[in-house]
Write an enzyme that holds these catalytic residues in place. Sequence first.
Site, PDB file in Angstrom:
ATOM      1  N   CYS A   1       0.823  -1.224   0.000  1.00  0.00           N
ATOM      2  CA  CYS A   1       0.000   0.000   0.000  1.00  0.00           C
ATOM      3  C   CYS A   1       0.852   1.268   0.000  1.00  0.00           C
ATOM      4  O   CYS A   1       0.356   2.349  -0.300  1.00  0.00           O
ATOM      5  CB  CYS A   1      -0.909   0.007   1.215  1.00  0.00           C
TER       6      CYS A   1
ATOM      7  N   GLY B   1     -15.191 -11.825  -4.470  1.00  0.00           N
ATOM      8  CA  GLY B   1     -15.642 -12.648  -3.355  1.00  0.00           C
ATOM      9  C   GLY B   1     -14.558 -13.035  -2.375  1.00  0.00           C
ATOM     10  O   GLY B   1     -14.792 -13.823  -1.470  1.00  0.00           O
TER      11      GLY B   1
ATOM     12  N   ARG C   1     -23.628  -5.378   4.164  1.00  0.00           N
ATOM     13  CA  ARG C   1     -23.337  -6.785   4.504  1.00  0.00           C
ATOM     14  C   ARG C   1     -22.035  -6.929   5.293  1.00  0.00           C
ATOM     15  O   ARG C   1     -21.120  -6.118   5.164  1.00  0.00           O
ATOM     16  CB  ARG C   1     -23.323  -7.650   3.246  1.00  0.00           C
TER      17      ARG C   1
ATOM     18  N   CYS D   1     -15.140  -0.709   4.926  1.00  0.00           N
ATOM     19  CA  CYS D   1     -13.915  -1.222   4.303  1.00  0.00           C
ATOM     20  C   CYS D   1     -13.665  -0.446   3.011  1.00  0.00           C
ATOM     21  O   CYS D   1     -14.600  -0.184   2.259  1.00  0.00           O
ATOM     22  CB  CYS D   1     -14.056  -2.695   3.959  1.00  0.00           C
ATOM     23  N   CYS D   2     -12.394  -0.113   2.741  1.00  0.00           N
ATOM     24  CA  CYS D   2     -12.122   0.613   1.507  1.00  0.00           C
ATOM     25  C   CYS D   2     -12.368  -0.307   0.314  1.00  0.00           C
ATOM     26  O   CYS D   2     -12.023  -1.484   0.354  1.00  0.00           O
ATOM     27  CB  CYS D   2     -10.712   1.177   1.490  1.00  0.00           C
TER      28      CYS D   2
END
Lengths: 381, 142
Positions: free
Chosen positions: A80, A117, A189, A200-201
């Site tokens: 990152c 997923g 979700r 969450c990013c």
Amino acid sequence: MRKVYIVGAGMTPFGKFPDRPYYNLGKQAALEAIKDAAIDHRQIQAGFVGNVMAGMVPGQKVFKELGMTGMQIVNVENACSSGATAVNLGYWAVASGQYDAVMAVGTENLTGNRSGGTALAPDPDDIEGVQGAVMPGIYAMRARRYMEEYGITPEDLALVAVKNHKHASLNPYAQFRNLVTVEEVLASRMIAEPFTLLQCCPVADGAAAVVLCSEEKMRELGAKGVQINASILVSGKYKTEPGDMTVPEISERASRLAYSMAGLGPEDINLVECHDAFTIAEILYYEVLGFCGRGEGVGLLRSGAVELGGKVVFSPRGGLMCMGHPLGATGVAQIVEAVWQLRGEAGARQVQGAKVAMTHVTGGGVSGMDNAACGVHILTV
Amino acid sequence: MSVKPATNQEYEFYHPDLFVMPENGAKPYLLGYLCQKCGKTWFPKAVPCPECWSEDIIQIPLSRVGKLYSYSTVHVGQKGIQTPYVIGYVDLPENVRVFAQLDMEPAELKIGMDVEVTAGVTRVDPNGVKTVSYKFKAVPAD
């Protein structure tokens, strides 16, 4: 050591662009940064390119169709922090006197490189990776521990997403510009408890670029640059012993080095783009970057001090949370935002009177380390 | 060192230096690496000692019971691991923290609780081949 200035900044909007390879995105960002700098591209003497997923020599593919070949091109992968690493190398190349004008580019096409997923995870040869660790799960454990220690609630966490969506709604470069409520954040979700999807990013594709030069070169260009007062890059410390996961040591250490290098402190900073990969992360960074004490993060958030109009605005562009996180691009994109803010060109999301900005990225899942690499920059006008 | 032989369907975890499942039915345990010079214990194995670079390191059985430092139930995880699954960090008395899947129901989880090491299936590859490795579970009441 010479002073280093950013005289050009450019980026693509962030979003899902499965048809645009990273080199196409990177080329656009580089072109815009060069146009913004009003510099002849032949005067750029080196290019530093951050990317994680593309494989060999991405920088050459970014620069070749711009005719920027023959110069030194360095490709950097630091998870990152790849983009921040590219800027850090560019900074030192100019500060040391090696070159007078260089470029740093961060570019990433993630949609073409990730299977749906699944969550971003450490490598399968990492002991935690093979046992099932995923990045949302690691940060979720930080959150769970913080909730236990300081009694904060899922609603408190959700407020980070609500704030960053508010900021992103004012940013044409952001992937998600919709406003959200605490209830919507918590009803999305479940990803890794306590995080729901909107905490969450998201995945994103995008690129960003900056032109860095010496003071002399800046005068020659007749430009008014943004100064880089600190450029720090550190790695995580390897420990297998128990530690406090709510105090990411790598970020605390990098920020202290940055404050020391710049001769500035948290009280001087007007805006921060931090690594808000998950809601808890931004709360932890209020604390470890020195803007409030341990356990006071939620209080600072609820006070309004960290949103537009507040004393130190966190994630004015919407952060990773709403921009998305194209790994290699994020570190440079944060710096582009800082440049625009400091030049007073950030439009509806402008932090009024911004003079000092901090950018912070950290990441890379390696067992025994908080994160693999952390980059912190402080910029001023 | 006695380890349970892998059958056709159950692969031992990739590194025998980590985990022992005794054949005689005794309870499984993790292996630590104690540096004789600086006294630090490492998990997983590290030679030389990353702290002091001594190569005088002995293998020790780690305590089977530790304290759950934190946990999460993962709903979007890795390929090969059926979701939801529970993960956690467990602090052992030898001053090591171990990441593992937890053979526990979310309702049982509590920070600071005692958990003990156990053996279980941690992932299943696309051919249905199971990996058996260390996990933690609640310590049963006496």
